[in-house]
Design a protein around this motif. Structure first.
Motif, PDB file in Angstrom:
ATOM      1  N   PHE A  12       0.802  -1.249  -0.091  1.00  0.00           N
ATOM      2  CA  PHE A  12      -0.045  -0.144   0.168  1.00  0.00           C
ATOM      3  C   PHE A  12       0.901   1.401  -0.160  1.00  0.00           C
ATOM      4  N   ASP A  13       2.073   1.374   0.829  1.00  0.00           N
ATOM      5  CA  ASP A  13       2.921   2.462   0.642  1.00  0.00           C
ATOM      6  C   ASP A  13       3.316   2.758  -1.128  1.00  0.00           C
ATOM      7  N   VAL A  14       3.651   1.554  -1.566  1.00  0.00           N
ATOM      8  CA  VAL A  14       4.242   1.716  -2.978  1.00  0.00           C
ATOM      9  C   VAL A  14       2.890   2.227  -3.805  1.00  0.00           C
ATOM     10  N   MET A  15       1.851   1.474  -3.766  1.00  0.00           N
ATOM     11  CA  MET A  15       0.653   1.691  -4.595  1.00  0.00           C
ATOM     12  C   MET A  15       0.119   3.061  -4.354  1.00  0.00           C
ATOM     13  N   THR A  16       0.288   3.801  -3.121  1.00  0.00           N
ATOM     14  CA  THR A  16      -0.450   4.986  -2.885  1.00  0.00           C
ATOM     15  C   THR A  16       0.575   6.301  -3.119  1.00  0.00           C
ATOM     16  N   SER A  17       1.890   5.814  -3.028  1.00  0.00           N
ATOM     17  CA  SER A  17       2.772   7.064  -3.002  1.00  0.00           C
ATOM     18  C   SER A  17       2.743   8.009  -4.420  1.00  0.00           C
ATOM     19  N   GLN A  18       2.886   9.151  -4.355  1.00  0.00           N
ATOM     20  CA  GLN A  18       3.061  10.050  -5.583  1.00  0.00           C
ATOM     21  C   GLN A  18       4.341   9.865  -6.141  1.00  0.00           C
ATOM     22  N   ARG A  19       4.369   9.815  -7.296  1.00  0.00           N
ATOM     23  CA  ARG A  19       5.731   9.570  -8.311  1.00  0.00           C
ATOM     24  C   ARG A  19       6.639  10.649  -7.633  1.00  0.00           C
ATOM     25  N   GLY A  20       7.946  10.322  -7.822  1.00  0.00           N
ATOM     26  CA  GLY A  20       8.878  11.113  -7.211  1.00  0.00           C
ATOM     27  C   GLY A  20       9.631  10.684  -5.902  1.00  0.00           C
ATOM     28  N   GLY A  21       9.826  11.399  -5.102  1.00  0.00           N
ATOM     29  CA  GLY A  21      10.305  11.322  -3.742  1.00  0.00           C
ATOM     30  C   GLY A  21       9.690  10.420  -3.002  1.00  0.00           C
ATOM     31  N   ASP A  22       8.212  10.467  -3.082  1.00  0.00           N
ATOM     32  CA  ASP A  22       7.449   9.553  -2.187  1.00  0.00           C
ATOM     33  C   ASP A  22       7.626   8.187  -2.535  1.00  0.00           C
ATOM     34  N   LEU A  23       7.640   7.920  -3.766  1.00  0.00           N
ATOM     35  CA  LEU A  23       7.495   6.696  -4.473  1.00  0.00           C
ATOM     36  C   LEU A  23       8.766   5.991  -4.351  1.00  0.00           C
ATOM     37  N   THR A  24       9.985   6.968  -4.546  1.00  0.00           N
ATOM     38  CA  THR A  24      11.271   6.366  -4.392  1.00  0.00           C
ATOM     39  C   THR A  24      11.540   5.907  -2.892  1.00  0.00           C
ATOM     40  N   GLN A  25      10.929   6.710  -1.890  1.00  0.00           N
ATOM     41  CA  GLN A  25      10.961   6.371  -0.498  1.00  0.00           C
ATOM     42  C   GLN A  25      10.420   5.052  -0.201  1.00  0.00           C
ATOM     43  N   ALA A  26       9.171   5.061  -0.659  1.00  0.00           N
ATOM     44  CA  ALA A  26       8.344   3.830  -0.463  1.00  0.00           C
ATOM     45  C   ALA A  26       8.996   2.473  -0.701  1.00  0.00           C
ATOM     46  N   LEU A  27       9.571   2.801  -2.308  1.00  0.00           N
ATOM     47  CA  LEU A  27      10.199   1.388  -2.851  1.00  0.00           C
ATOM     48  C   LEU A  27      11.450   1.125  -1.935  1.00  0.00           C
ATOM     49  N   LEU A  28      12.245   2.156  -1.659  1.00  0.00           N
ATOM     50  CA  LEU A  28      13.360   1.801  -0.752  1.00  0.00           C
ATOM     51  C   LEU A  28      13.132   1.031   0.453  1.00  0.00           C
TER      52      LEU A  28
END
Length: 193
Positions: free
Chosen positions: A120-136
């Motif tokens: 859910f962190d990855v799927m609901t994150s905005q592209r950019g820094g939020d998504l990068t942080q969620a993926l990491l």
């Protein structure tokens, strides 16, 4: 009759199982094998009904849900989920520290919650820094920790089953039967002389 360690070590798994049955009488209140079979069949059928209902429901949602949605209680949802995750991780740590069997379901549930959190962190994150942080966070912390929390207790469960002669040491986890009906069959144990 006293058995030596060497005599016990020389026993087959079936002989050890029989010895365990003779030494550990059936616990009071334990359902019969027939009751276990009824419960197992009912729960298996219930899970299959749930699967059958969930497939069309998932297709329906895939077709009808909007691609963008503003959620209410967003903060309460995530904070509540994290409180649940903290509680389950704490229960897992306590059960592991005290060497209690509750570690098996607690660790498994904690691992599943971590996978859900990562998803859910990855799927609901905005592209950019939020998504990068969620993926990491998902790749470096949540998923590896979830793997440890799920695989570790499963391996320990298998070890306990091998140690107590319930399965062959080379048997995989998928071949390990539920031991209760086999450990406590409906039969009379001859009295000790």
């Amino acid at each position: 009759m006293d058995l030596t360690d060497e005599e016990i070590a020389a026993m087959t798994p079936a002989e050890r199982r029989d010895l365990i049955l003779r030494l550990a009488p059936r616990p009071p209140g334990m359902p019969s094998r027939r009751a276990f079979d009824r419960i197992r069949k009912f729960r298996t059928a219930l899970m299959l009904v749930c699967v059958a209902a969930l497939i069309p429901w998932t297709v329906y949602l895939a077709i009808t849900l909007p691609s963008h949605y503003v959620a209410r209680n967003w903060v309460a949802t995530w904070v509540g989920f994290d409180i649940l995750l903290v509680a389950m991780l704490t229960l897992t740590a306590l059960a592991g520290w005290k060497r209690k069997q509750f570690v098996f379901p607690a660790a498994f549930a904690s691992g599943v919650l971590l996978i859900c959190d990562a998803w859910f962190d990855v799927m609901t994150s905005q592209r950019g820094g939020d998504l990068t942080q969620a993926l990491l966070s998902a790749c470096l912390v949540e998923v590896p920790l979830a793997f440890l929390l799920i695989a570790g207790p499963l391996r320990l469960l298998r070890y306990v089953a091998v140690r107590h002669g319930m399965i062959h040491p080379k048997s995989g986890l998928w071949r390990m039967p539920i031991p209760i009906p086999d450990l406590y069959p409906d039969r009379k144990v001859p009295p000790r002389a």
